[in-house]
Design a protein around this motif. Sequence first.
Motif, short mmCIF file in Angstrom:
data_model
loop_
_atom_site.label_atom_id
_atom_site.label_comp_id
_atom_site.label_asym_id
_atom_site.label_seq_id
_atom_site.Cartn_x
_atom_site.Cartn_y
_atom_site.Cartn_z
N PHE A 40 0.65 -1.82 -0.01
CA PHE A 40 -0.17 -0.16 -0.28
C PHE A 40 0.99 1.29 -0.16
O PHE A 40 0.78 1.97 -0.80
N ILE A 41 1.97 0.98 1.39
CA ILE A 41 2.74 2.40 0.76
C ILE A 41 3.71 2.55 -0.45
O ILE A 41 4.08 3.62 -1.01
N GLY A 42 3.77 1.65 -0.75
CA GLY A 42 5.08 1.51 -1.90
C GLY A 42 3.78 2.41 -3.58
O GLY A 42 4.15 2.88 -4.92
N TYR A 43 2.71 2.20 -3.08
CA TYR A 43 1.39 2.28 -4.11
C TYR A 43 1.62 3.94 -4.55
O TYR A 43 0.98 4.46 -4.85
N LYS A 44 1.81 4.56 -2.59
CA LYS A 44 1.29 5.46 -2.34
C LYS A 44 2.46 6.63 -2.40
O LYS A 44 2.21 7.77 -2.66
N GLY A 45 3.35 5.66 -3.23
CA GLY A 45 4.92 6.60 -2.69
C GLY A 45 6.10 6.84 -2.07
O GLY A 45 7.21 7.39 -2.81
N PHE A 46 6.08 6.10 -1.17
CA PHE A 46 7.48 5.86 0.26
C PHE A 46 7.90 4.28 -0.60
O PHE A 46 7.67 3.73 0.45
N PHE A 82 1.94 -12.62 -2.04
CA PHE A 82 3.70 -12.06 -2.28
C PHE A 82 3.08 -11.01 -3.38
O PHE A 82 3.33 -9.91 -3.46
N PRO A 83 2.26 -11.77 -4.52
CA PRO A 83 1.78 -10.14 -5.63
C PRO A 83 1.91 -9.12 -5.16
O PRO A 83 1.61 -8.05 -5.74
N ILE A 84 0.45 -9.39 -4.48
CA ILE A 84 -0.39 -8.00 -4.19
C ILE A 84 0.73 -6.88 -3.43
O ILE A 84 1.02 -5.58 -3.88
N SER A 85 1.57 -7.34 -2.77
CA SER A 85 2.34 -6.59 -2.28
C SER A 85 4.22 -5.67 -2.53
O SER A 85 4.14 -4.63 -2.80
N TYR A 86 4.25 -6.74 -3.63
CA TYR A 86 5.19 -6.56 -4.77
C TYR A 86 5.06 -5.68 -5.53
O TYR A 86 5.31 -5.13 -6.76
N GLY A 87 3.61 -6.24 -6.53
CA GLY A 87 2.84 -5.07 -7.24
C GLY A 87 2.83 -4.32 -6.69
O GLY A 87 2.52 -2.83 -7.98
N GLY A 88 1.76 -3.83 -5.85
CA GLY A 88 2.12 -2.03 -5.35
C GLY A 88 3.09 -1.02 -5.21
O GLY A 88 3.46 -0.38 -5.88
N VAL A 89 3.84 -2.08 -4.95
CA VAL A 89 5.86 -1.42 -5.18
C VAL A 89 5.89 -0.69 -6.47
O VAL A 89 6.61 -0.07 -6.73
N LEU A 90 5.29 -2.29 -7.56
CA LEU A 90 5.78 -2.09 -8.93
C LEU A 90 4.88 -1.18 -9.19
O LEU A 90 5.39 0.02 -9.99
N ILE A 91 3.95 -0.51 -8.64
CA ILE A 91 2.60 -0.10 -9.34
C ILE A 91 3.80 1.94 -9.06
O ILE A 91 3.84 2.42 -9.45
N GLY A 92 3.67 1.84 -7.31
CA GLY A 92 4.23 3.11 -7.00
C GLY A 92 5.57 2.95 -7.92
O GLY A 92 5.36 4.32 -8.30
N VAL A 93 6.21 2.37 -8.11
CA VAL A 93 7.33 3.08 -9.02
C VAL A 93 7.31 3.24 -10.39
O VAL A 93 7.69 4.16 -10.82
N ARG A 94 6.45 2.20 -10.95
CA ARG A 94 5.35 2.56 -12.05
C ARG A 94 5.11 4.77 -12.35
O ARG A 94 5.25 5.37 -12.99
N LYS A 95 4.47 4.78 -11.19
CA LYS A 95 3.87 6.02 -11.28
C LYS A 95 4.34 7.18 -10.60
O LYS A 95 4.44 8.05 -11.85
N LEU A 96 5.32 6.49 -10.12
CA LEU A 96 6.93 8.15 -10.55
C LEU A 96 7.81 7.97 -11.51
O LEU A 96 8.09 9.51 -11.45
N VAL A 97 7.59 6.56 -11.81
CA VAL A 97 9.16 7.01 -13.08
C VAL A 97 7.73 8.62 -14.04
O VAL A 97 8.41 8.85 -15.00
N VAL A 98 6.53 7.84 -14.68
CA VAL A 98 6.44 8.17 -15.89
C VAL A 98 5.71 9.58 -14.77
O VAL A 98 6.22 10.46 -15.77
N ARG A 99 5.88 10.21 -14.14
CA ARG A 99 5.36 11.39 -13.37
C ARG A 99 7.02 12.22 -13.42
O ARG A 99 6.82 13.48 -13.20
N THR A 100 7.85 11.87 -13.12
CA THR A 100 9.66 12.18 -13.67
C THR A 100 10.00 12.37 -15.07
O THR A 100 10.53 13.11 -15.38
N SER A 101 9.04 11.42 -15.58
CA SER A 101 9.48 11.48 -17.04
C SER A 101 8.68 12.47 -18.51
O SER A 101 9.33 12.97 -19.21
N THR A 102 8.00 13.18 -17.10
CA THR A 102 7.10 13.86 -18.12
C THR A 102 7.69 15.36 -17.37
O THR A 102 8.78 15.76 -16.87
#
Length: 102
Positions: A40-46, A82-102
Amino acid sequence: MFKVVIGFSIVLSFLCMLLVAAPFTPAIGVSFIMLLFAGFIGYKGFLQSSIVLLLINTLAVIGSPGMDISNTDTLIFVLILFPISYGGVLIGVRKLVVRTST
């Protein structure tokens, strides 16, 4: 306030990692909850805090002598968690990459 909660969850996870060495069942349950919180906190960006939580709780769950993955229900539960936990972090990483690339 949220940083205090994250810090408390890291300390609680570390304590649970130590308690899981002896098959203390409530510590394993708390580790499962902290895995979901890490997603959850990975999805939120921490991301740094969530990766630390994932590391501590994954070690706790995998290293626990109380985990009996020969039981099919336990194995399915772990394979869903495990996929739910790691998936939240991966989605958070993807959101951070999209936000910094624009």
